[in-house]
Design an enzyme around this catalytic site. Structure first.
Site, PDB file in Angstrom:
ATOM      1  NE  ARG A 154      -2.428  -1.483   3.768  1.00  0.00           N
ATOM      2  CZ  ARG A 154      -1.443  -0.660   4.360  1.00  0.00           C
ATOM      3  NH1 ARG A 154      -1.636   1.093   4.491  1.00  0.00           N
ATOM      4  NH2 ARG A 154      -1.336  -0.749   5.783  1.00  0.00           N
ATOM      5  CE1 TYR A 191       1.596  -6.656  -3.097  1.00  0.00           C
ATOM      6  CE2 TYR A 191      -0.278  -5.146  -1.624  1.00  0.00           C
ATOM      7  CZ  TYR A 191       0.443  -5.882  -1.624  1.00  0.00           C
ATOM      8  OH  TYR A 191       1.026  -6.419  -0.492  1.00  0.00           O
ATOM      9  CE  LYS A 247      -7.037  -3.829   5.372  1.00  0.00           C
ATOM     10  NZ  LYS A 247      -5.478  -4.236   5.469  1.00  0.00           N
ATOM     11  CG  HIS A 255      -7.057  -3.606  10.464  1.00  0.00           C
ATOM     12  ND1 HIS A 255      -5.477  -2.217   9.654  1.00  0.00           N
ATOM     13  CD2 HIS A 255      -6.926  -4.102   8.979  1.00  0.00           C
ATOM     14  CE1 HIS A 255      -4.612  -3.719   9.150  1.00  0.00           C
ATOM     15  NE2 HIS A 255      -5.857  -4.717   8.627  1.00  0.00           N
ATOM     16  CB  SER A 260      -0.697  -3.604   7.657  1.00  0.00           C
ATOM     17  OG  SER A 260      -1.701  -2.694   7.650  1.00  0.00           O
ATOM     18  CB  CYS A 276       0.626  -6.013  14.058  1.00  0.00           C
ATOM     19  SG  CYS A 276       2.402  -4.598  13.563  1.00  0.00           S
ATOM     20  NE  ARG A 298       0.392  -8.660   2.294  1.00  0.00           N
ATOM     21  CZ  ARG A 298      -0.053  -7.850   3.920  1.00  0.00           C
ATOM     22  NH1 ARG A 298      -1.353  -8.703   3.884  1.00  0.00           N
ATOM     23  NH2 ARG A 298       0.352  -7.482   4.630  1.00  0.00           N
TER      24      ARG A 298
HETATM   25  P1  GTP Z   1      -2.156  -7.838   7.649  1.00  0.00           P
HETATM   26  O1  GTP Z   1      -1.859  -8.484   6.524  1.00  0.00           O
HETATM   27  O2  GTP Z   1      -1.004  -6.474   7.012  1.00  0.00           O
HETATM   28  O3  GTP Z   1      -3.427  -7.350   8.215  1.00  0.00           O
HETATM   29  O4  GTP Z   1      -1.058  -8.178   8.753  1.00  0.00           O
HETATM   30  P2  GTP Z   1      -1.758  -9.682   9.608  1.00  0.00           P
HETATM   31  O5  GTP Z   1      -1.774  -8.329  11.085  1.00  0.00           O
HETATM   32  O6  GTP Z   1      -2.686 -10.563   9.659  1.00  0.00           O
HETATM   33  O7  GTP Z   1       0.276  -9.745  10.838  1.00  0.00           O
HETATM   34  P3  GTP Z   1       0.437 -11.446  10.732  1.00  0.00           P
HETATM   35  O8  GTP Z   1      -0.408 -12.967  11.407  1.00  0.00           O
HETATM   36  O9  GTP Z   1       0.180 -11.634   8.532  1.00  0.00           O
HETATM   37  O10 GTP Z   1       1.672 -11.745  11.254  1.00  0.00           O
HETATM   38  C1  GTP Z   1       2.603 -10.222  10.321  1.00  0.00           C
HETATM   39  C2  GTP Z   1       4.380 -10.696  10.751  1.00  0.00           C
HETATM   40  O11 GTP Z   1       3.701 -10.885  12.526  1.00  0.00           O
HETATM   41  C3  GTP Z   1       4.593 -12.693  10.515  1.00  0.00           C
HETATM   42  O12 GTP Z   1       5.951 -12.564  10.441  1.00  0.00           O
HETATM   43  C4  GTP Z   1       3.943 -12.911  11.657  1.00  0.00           C
HETATM   44  O13 GTP Z   1       5.249 -13.804  11.541  1.00  0.00           O
HETATM   45  C5  GTP Z   1       4.172 -11.961  12.752  1.00  0.00           C
HETATM   46  N1  GTP Z   1       4.076 -12.703  14.489  1.00  0.00           N
HETATM   47  C6  GTP Z   1       2.424 -12.447  14.397  1.00  0.00           C
HETATM   48  N2  GTP Z   1       2.013 -13.425  15.494  1.00  0.00           N
HETATM   49  C7  GTP Z   1       2.766 -13.585  16.217  1.00  0.00           C
HETATM   50  C8  GTP Z   1       3.741 -13.067  17.430  1.00  0.00           C
HETATM   51  O14 GTP Z   1       3.021 -14.192  18.488  1.00  0.00           O
HETATM   52  N3  GTP Z   1       5.243 -12.841  18.544  1.00  0.00           N
HETATM   53  C9  GTP Z   1       5.700 -13.260  16.611  1.00  0.00           C
HETATM   54  N4  GTP Z   1       7.264 -12.345  17.263  1.00  0.00           N
HETATM   55  N5  GTP Z   1       6.110 -12.269  16.179  1.00  0.00           N
HETATM   56  C10 GTP Z   1       3.511 -12.840  15.518  1.00  0.00           C
HETATM   57  C1  SPV Z   2      -2.458  -4.299   5.744  1.00  0.00           C
HETATM   58  O1  SPV Z   2      -1.811  -3.858   4.992  1.00  0.00           O
HETATM   59  O2  SPV Z   2      -3.277  -4.231   6.399  1.00  0.00           O
HETATM   60  C2  SPV Z   2      -3.220  -5.591   5.034  1.00  0.00           C
HETATM   61  C3  SPV Z   2      -2.572  -6.119   3.917  1.00  0.00           C
HETATM   62  O3  SPV Z   2      -4.341  -6.414   5.511  1.00  0.00           O
HETATM   63  S1  SPV Z   2      -3.634  -4.554   2.024  1.00  0.00           S
HETATM   64  O4  SPV Z   2      -4.734  -5.841   1.630  1.00  0.00           O
HETATM   65  O5  SPV Z   2      -2.603  -4.578   1.231  1.00  0.00           O
HETATM   66  O6  SPV Z   2      -4.132  -3.257   2.564  1.00  0.00           O
HETATM   67 MN    MN Z   3      -4.234  -6.011   6.886  1.00  0.00          MN
END
Ligand code: GTP
Ligand code: SPV
Ligand code: MN
Length: 591
Positions: free
Chosen positions: A71, A199, A208, A228, A250, A252, A373
């Site tokens: 993004r 993308y 979003k 979110h 994002s 996290c 992704r």
């Molecule tokens: P978006 O799709 O961007 O909204 O991201 P998301 O909030 O769904 O994050 P996602 O679960 O994909 O995790 C993103 C990154 O954080 C990955 O590299 C994970 O391995 C890492 N991660 C997730 N949960 C944990 C945790 O409990 N501890 C640690 N250390 N890392 C974590």
């Molecule tokens: C985020 O960035 O929070 C995502 C991926 O979930 S995107 O669809 O690119 O916004």
């Molecule tokens: Mn997201």
């Protein structure tokens, strides 16, 4: 062939085709045969790479341009009629000027190309919380991804009937020029225009752009919320499943928490986590006066790096069929995919996300982009909730906020009330990640993880949260918690094991919801007594956990200063209640 007689839809579609000078207009029907033909076409042009159909049936790989991998917050605009309604956290663009510029870009943008018309529903088709959109695009990548991420097809238009209540989404790839890239939301017009990107988050307009930026504005006016947030359900023997919604910025940890597998000690007691959603929640008051949430999406657009058999087996299994991978490495040894953190055995003979030959054993470059992704159908997920398709949603018992904070913010704490919970969400801070272009690892304020996604003035958004609380009887209000899985030690290593072990923290929340345990009252809220966190079988000591549950008064005083500084941006649109909460935090810290 047109699929509707709805004049507003036809005017929109014909207008776009004419402006773009499309060679041809194709309506996406939802039929498999049409998708198969489009997939074959995209494979033949090289837009999509067909992966090993025995190991990864129905799976495809796509690479975007190097300048188009995340993004772009700097080029994302809220085109409200009045600047003051976009607020201090958004880029504003005068809609008259924005339309003029965007229409000049769209003029002839489809020349010699096909314009696809995608009717889609966010949420189960026809559901009481669901909403409809029409996206026009010149990208097959968008069509194939939208098919996974939303409910697409003719039945959506049947439900729409003659209504004008749909979001108009226009996407054109153009020449993917970053200087002319604009992601524009027009909340007052239910319209989105996205140009010069191809993308994910910039072009899958249901996600979003609609489900958060436009929908947050709709929710403000219609007394519901677009957040979110992941949604998960926790099943325990002899008790009703408890649903929680969690907002983390994002990259996290939302997808990971939503698909959590409890530690074996919890499994043995019959605990199981079910996924309702991994990114977005639409929340509305239900007939019984509680807040109900649906996941408006139909798939997961998840972060690939770090996803593996140990960290998130449910996500990995979800990607084993009918999935589109974007910007991961191509393993030429068996025509499958690879990314950093998948396993400890990167392929020798591979192509990296940029399309160059890559040797995972010797290269110092990354094989997959950090924001690469997977787009996977929700129904692939082994732990998908049986309520996933329930159009009425699930009742929410707790809201969880959290971010990446190497220090200061404890592993978990609970807010004192709804108002205090809104304060806790509003002061969220987190280190930036690769999900958006720009610096990574800088702590910034990201209220409710909505900073990049709130379609109107964030001060009014805070007020809307307070109003929603007031609309619910006190005994039916969800509880609020804040978590931080990302505390680091002196060497920068994470001290909390995270992932499945996060169940231990959710378990404490369940005990608080059920009124089974007391907690320590601190300046920032209720913090667990360390003995109330079940650490049976955990690879972390009680002392370490006690340490990350300790409130550092000096650090919080600094934090409070930062909060007050941040709040200044909102001027008189900061709800008085939140200014009062900030003052009360300071006075408690001073005691
Ligand atoms: P978006 O799709 O961007 O909204 O991201 P998301 O909030 O769904 O994050 P996602 O679960 O994909 O995790 C993103 C990154 O954080 C990955 O590299 C994970 O391995 C890492 N991660 C997730 N949960 C944990 C945790 O409990 N501890 C640690 N250390 N890392 C974590
Ligand atoms: C985020 O960035 O929070 C995502 C991926 O979930 S995107 O669809 O690119 O916004
Ligand atoms: Mn997201």
């Amino acid at each position: 062939m047109e699929m509707t007689t709805n004049k507003q839809v036809l005017d929109f579609v014909n207008g776009r085709a004419k402006l773009g000078k499309a060679k041809e207009v194709v309506w996406i029907t939802g039929d498999k045969a049409q998708y198969d033909a489009l997939t074959a076409e995209a494979i033949s042009t090289g837009e999509m790479i067909e992966l090993n159909q025995e190991l990864l049936p129905g799976c495809l790989l796509h690479r975007t341009k190097e300048n188009d991998v995340a993004r772009v917050e700097g080029r994302t605009f809220i085109c409200a009629r009045e600047e003051k309604n976009a607020g201090p956290t958004n880029n504003w663009w005068n809609p008259t000027e924005a339309y003029a510029k965007l229409e000049s870009i769209l003029d002839g943008a489809y020349e010699g190309r096909t314009m696809y018309v995608i009717p889609f529903s966010m949420g189960p088709v026809g559901g009481p919380i669901s909403k409809i959109g029409i996206e026009v695009t010149d990208s097959i990548y968008v069509v194939l991804n939208m098919r996974i991420m939303t409910r697409v097809g003719k039945d959506v238009l049947d439900v729409l009937g003659d209504s004008n209540d749909f979001v108009r989404g226009t996407h054109a790839k153009c020449d993917v020029n970053p200087e002319e890239r604009y992601i524009c939301q027009f909340p007052e017009d239910n319209a989105i225009i996205s140009v010069n990107s191809a993308y994910g988050g910039n072009v899958l307009l249901g996600k979003k752009c609609f489900a958060l930026r436009i929908a947050s504005y709709q929710g403000k006016n219609e007394m519901w919320m677009a957040e979110h947030m992941l949604i998960l359900g926790i099943e325990r023997p002899g008790k009703e499943t408890v649903y929680m919604a969690a907002a983390f910025p994002s990259a996290c940890g939302k997808t990971n928490l939503a698909m959590l597998i409890p530690p074996v000690e919890f499994q043995n007691k019959g605990y199981k986590v079910y996924t309702v959603g991994d990114d977005i929640a639409w929340i509305k008051k239900g007939p019984d006066g509680r807040l109900y949430a649906i996941n408006p999406e139909n798939g997961f657009f998840g972060v690939a790096p770090g996803t593996n058999k140990k960290s998130n087996p449910n996500a990995l299994i979800s990607t084993m069929k009918n999935t589109i991978f974007t910007n991961v490495a191509l393993n030429l040894e068996n025509n499958t995919v690879w990314w950093e953190g998948l396993d400890k055995n990167p392929p020798v003979n591979a192509i990296d996300w940029k399309g160059n030959p890559w040797n995972g054993q010797t290269s110092t470059e990354k094989g997959a982009h950090p924001n690469s992704r997977f787009t996977a159908p929700a129904i692939n997920c082994p732990c998908i909730s049986k309520e996933f398709e329930n159009p009425a949603g699930v009742p929410i018992s707790a809201f969880i906020f959290g971010g990446r904070r190497p220090n200061t913010v404890p592993l978990v704490y609970q807010a004192r009330s709804w108002e205090h919970g809104v304060f806790v969400g509003s002061i969220m801070g987190s280190e930036t990640t690769a999900a958006a272009t720009g610096a990574v690892g800088v702590v910034r304020r990201d209220p409710m993880a909505m900073r990049p996604f709130c379609g109107y003035h964030m001060g009014d958004y805070f007020q809307h949260w307070l109003d929603m609380g007031n609309s619910v009887d006190k005994d039916k209000q969800p509880k609020f918690f804040n978590v931080n899985w990302f505390r680091t030690d002196a060497e920068g290593h994470f001290v909390w094991p995270g992932f499945g072990d996060n169940m231990r923290v959710l378990d404490w929340m369940l005990k608080r919801i059920d009124g089974e345990v007391e907690a320590q009252e601190t300046a920032i809220g209720y913090v667990p007594f360390v003995d109330d966190i079940n650490l049976e079988g955990a690879d972390v000591s009680k002392e370490t956990v006690a340490d990350i549950l300790t409130i550092d008064n000096a650090a919080w005083k600094k934090e409070a200063e930062g909060i007050k500084e941040f709040y200044k941006d909102f001027g008189d649109r900061l709800p008085a209640e939140l200014a009062k909460q900030a003052d009360e935090l300071v006075s408690r810290l001073d005691k």
